[in-house]
Design a protein around this motif. Structure first.
Motif, mmCIF file in Angstrom:
data_model
loop_
_atom_site.group_PDB
_atom_site.id
_atom_site.type_symbol
_atom_site.label_atom_id
_atom_site.label_comp_id
_atom_site.label_asym_id
_atom_site.label_seq_id
_atom_site.Cartn_x
_atom_site.Cartn_y
_atom_site.Cartn_z
ATOM 1 N N PRO A 26 0.830 -1.216 0.000
ATOM 2 C CA PRO A 26 0.000 0.000 0.000
ATOM 3 C C PRO A 26 0.861 1.261 0.000
ATOM 4 N N TRP A 27 0.307 2.328 -0.526
ATOM 5 C CA TRP A 27 0.987 3.622 -0.490
ATOM 6 C C TRP A 27 -0.053 4.723 -0.547
ATOM 7 N N SER A 28 0.291 5.885 -0.018
ATOM 8 C CA SER A 28 -0.646 6.997 0.035
ATOM 9 C C SER A 28 -0.590 7.788 -1.261
ATOM 10 N N HIS A 29 -1.679 7.767 -2.013
ATOM 11 C CA HIS A 29 -1.745 8.543 -3.250
ATOM 12 C C HIS A 29 -1.662 10.036 -2.977
ATOM 13 N N ASN A 30 -2.109 10.466 -1.822
ATOM 14 C CA ASN A 30 -2.081 11.894 -1.489
ATOM 15 C C ASN A 30 -0.692 12.340 -1.046
ATOM 16 N N ASP A 31 -0.085 11.580 -0.127
ATOM 17 C CA ASP A 31 1.245 11.960 0.358
ATOM 18 C C ASP A 31 2.274 11.984 -0.771
ATOM 19 N N ALA A 32 2.047 11.207 -1.801
ATOM 20 C CA ALA A 32 2.997 11.147 -2.909
ATOM 21 C C ALA A 32 3.159 12.490 -3.604
ATOM 22 N N PHE A 33 2.199 13.399 -3.429
ATOM 23 C CA PHE A 33 2.258 14.697 -4.102
ATOM 24 C C PHE A 33 2.850 15.808 -3.232
ATOM 25 N N HIS A 34 3.302 15.473 -2.037
ATOM 26 C CA HIS A 34 3.905 16.503 -1.186
ATOM 27 C C HIS A 34 5.123 17.136 -1.861
ATOM 28 N N ALA A 152 -9.278 5.830 -20.067
ATOM 29 C CA ALA A 152 -7.920 5.384 -20.403
ATOM 30 C C ALA A 152 -6.933 5.759 -19.306
ATOM 31 N N TRP A 153 -7.050 6.974 -18.786
ATOM 32 C CA TRP A 153 -6.174 7.393 -17.695
ATOM 33 C C TRP A 153 -6.410 6.553 -16.447
ATOM 34 N N ASP A 154 -7.680 6.248 -16.159
ATOM 35 C CA ASP A 154 -8.000 5.434 -14.987
ATOM 36 C C ASP A 154 -7.402 4.039 -15.119
ATOM 37 N N LEU A 155 -7.450 3.489 -16.321
ATOM 38 C CA LEU A 155 -6.854 2.178 -16.558
ATOM 39 C C LEU A 155 -5.338 2.229 -16.375
ATOM 40 N N ALA A 156 -4.711 3.296 -16.874
ATOM 41 C CA ALA A 156 -3.269 3.445 -16.689
ATOM 42 C C ALA A 156 -2.921 3.537 -15.202
ATOM 43 N N CYS A 157 -3.758 4.232 -14.441
ATOM 44 C CA CYS A 157 -3.535 4.342 -12.993
ATOM 45 C C CYS A 157 -3.658 2.984 -12.322
ATOM 46 N N ALA A 158 -4.676 2.224 -12.723
ATOM 47 C CA ALA A 158 -4.891 0.906 -12.118
ATOM 48 C C ALA A 158 -3.720 -0.032 -12.392
ATOM 49 N N LEU A 159 -3.167 0.034 -13.608
ATOM 50 C CA LEU A 159 -2.078 -0.861 -13.984
ATOM 51 C C LEU A 159 -0.762 -0.468 -13.328
ATOM 52 N N VAL A 163 2.785 -1.277 -9.242
ATOM 53 C CA VAL A 163 4.208 -1.082 -9.517
ATOM 54 C C VAL A 163 4.760 0.044 -8.640
ATOM 55 N N ILE A 164 4.041 1.150 -8.607
ATOM 56 C CA ILE A 164 4.465 2.269 -7.762
ATOM 57 C C ILE A 164 4.450 1.849 -6.299
ATOM 58 N N GLY A 165 3.430 1.069 -5.907
ATOM 59 C CA GLY A 165 3.352 0.597 -4.536
ATOM 60 C C GLY A 165 4.553 -0.238 -4.154
ATOM 61 N N GLY A 204 -5.564 31.040 -16.729
ATOM 62 C CA GLY A 204 -4.136 30.716 -16.725
ATOM 63 C C GLY A 204 -3.774 29.527 -15.859
ATOM 64 N N ALA A 205 -4.737 29.011 -15.075
ATOM 65 C CA ALA A 205 -4.460 27.842 -14.243
ATOM 66 C C ALA A 205 -4.118 26.640 -15.123
ATOM 67 N N VAL A 206 -3.198 25.826 -14.654
ATOM 68 C CA VAL A 206 -2.758 24.642 -15.391
ATOM 69 C C VAL A 206 -3.297 23.402 -14.690
ATOM 70 N N LEU A 207 -4.117 22.630 -15.393
ATOM 71 C CA LEU A 207 -4.650 21.371 -14.878
ATOM 72 C C LEU A 207 -4.038 20.230 -15.674
ATOM 73 N N ARG A 208 -3.514 19.253 -14.962
ATOM 74 C CA ARG A 208 -2.919 18.090 -15.623
ATOM 75 C C ARG A 208 -3.429 16.804 -14.971
ATOM 76 N N ARG A 209 -3.740 15.820 -15.807
ATOM 77 C CA ARG A 209 -4.030 14.480 -15.291
ATOM 78 C C ARG A 209 -2.731 13.850 -14.796
ATOM 79 N N ARG A 210 -2.850 13.090 -13.704
ATOM 80 C CA ARG A 210 -1.683 12.420 -13.132
ATOM 81 C C ARG A 210 -2.010 10.955 -12.875
ATOM 82 N N LEU A 211 -0.953 10.167 -12.649
ATOM 83 C CA LEU A 211 -1.165 8.823 -12.147
ATOM 84 C C LEU A 211 -1.652 8.907 -10.711
ATOM 85 N N ALA A 212 -1.938 7.757 -10.111
ATOM 86 C CA ALA A 212 -2.492 7.695 -8.754
ATOM 87 C C ALA A 212 -3.929 8.200 -8.709
#
Length: 224
Positions: A26-34, A152-159, A163-165, A204-212
């Motif tokens: 297990p790993w914290s998806h939120n803490d990973a962005f600190h 597609a992004w959700d599937l990439a996150c699931a796969l 590995v990240i964990g 001007g805000a930048v929104l990006r999809r991420r893993l996790a």
């Protein structure tokens, strides 16, 4: 054998395998962005506000980089956990403050897995109002799936999740977490809907999809 039944069986086996791997590592998806937040902190570091501070992990880190940190949460268990974590940090103030009473002239406002708990337009307006010119809004959020790109992004996150964990937590977990559970809520807006609100309220805000299973927002308030 029915090919469709065989295919469904393979899918179920794959899902079970992913779930087992996630539970063992297990790993914290939120803490990973600190670290993402820290590398984008503004030059002026007087006041930081962490909205929806949870158990206070980020607030404790921000205390080493800002003169004053306001850690805000409406949940009493979360405030209690943050208070305990930050007990030795005199510059961290744990509070239950409504959005329309946010401290003013903040140099940085953060949210991690919080924006979908709030009214989107109201939250963005209040954040914009509370930031000082040049202040920065850094948000890590969850969005509703809506269309093939999101799926597609959700599937990439699931796969990639197991590995990240394994990389972040290579030893198998041997006990369940005993900390107070963080309140959760299903997201209502899609990435496209959030982007449309940002275009209106935070140009001007930048929104990006991420893993996790996350997205990020980065916005700097104009200098008037």
């Amino acid at each position: 054998m029915d090919p469709r039944r065989a295919q469904n069986g393979l899918i179920r086996t794959a899902v079970q395998g992913l779930n087992t791997a996630n539970q063992r590592h297990p790993w914290s998806h939120n803490d990973a962005f600190h670290s993402w937040i820290l590398t984008r902190a503004p030059a002026r570091r007087g006041l930081a506000i962490d909205i929806g501070c949870g158990r206070g992990e980020l607030a404790a880190i921000l205390a080493n980089h800002f003169s004053t940190v306001h850690a805000l949460d409406t949940d009493p268990d979360m405030r209690r956990a943050t208070g305990q974590r930050c007990a030795g940090l005199a510059n961290v103030h744990v509070e239950n403050v409504p959005l329309d009473d946010l401290p003013q002239d903040a140099d940085q406002i953060t949210m991690i897995a919080v924006l979908h708990h709030l009214d989107l337009d109201t939250a963005l307006r209040q954040v914009s109002h509370s930031l000082a010119p040049g202040g920065r809004f850094l948000c890590v959020g969850l969005a509703r799936l809506d269309g093939p790109t999101d799926i597609a992004w959700d599937l990439a996150c699931a796969l990639t999740n197991p590995v990240i964990g394994y990389i972040r937590h290579p030893w198998p977990a041997d006990s369940a977490a005993t900390e107070a559970p963080i309140p959760t809520k299903e997201p209502r807006q899609s990435v496209d809907q959030i982007r449309e609100a940002l275009d209106r309220l935070m140009p001007g805000a930048v929104l990006r999809r991420r893993l996790a299973f996350r997205y990020t927002i980065e916005w700097t308030k104009p200098l008037q």
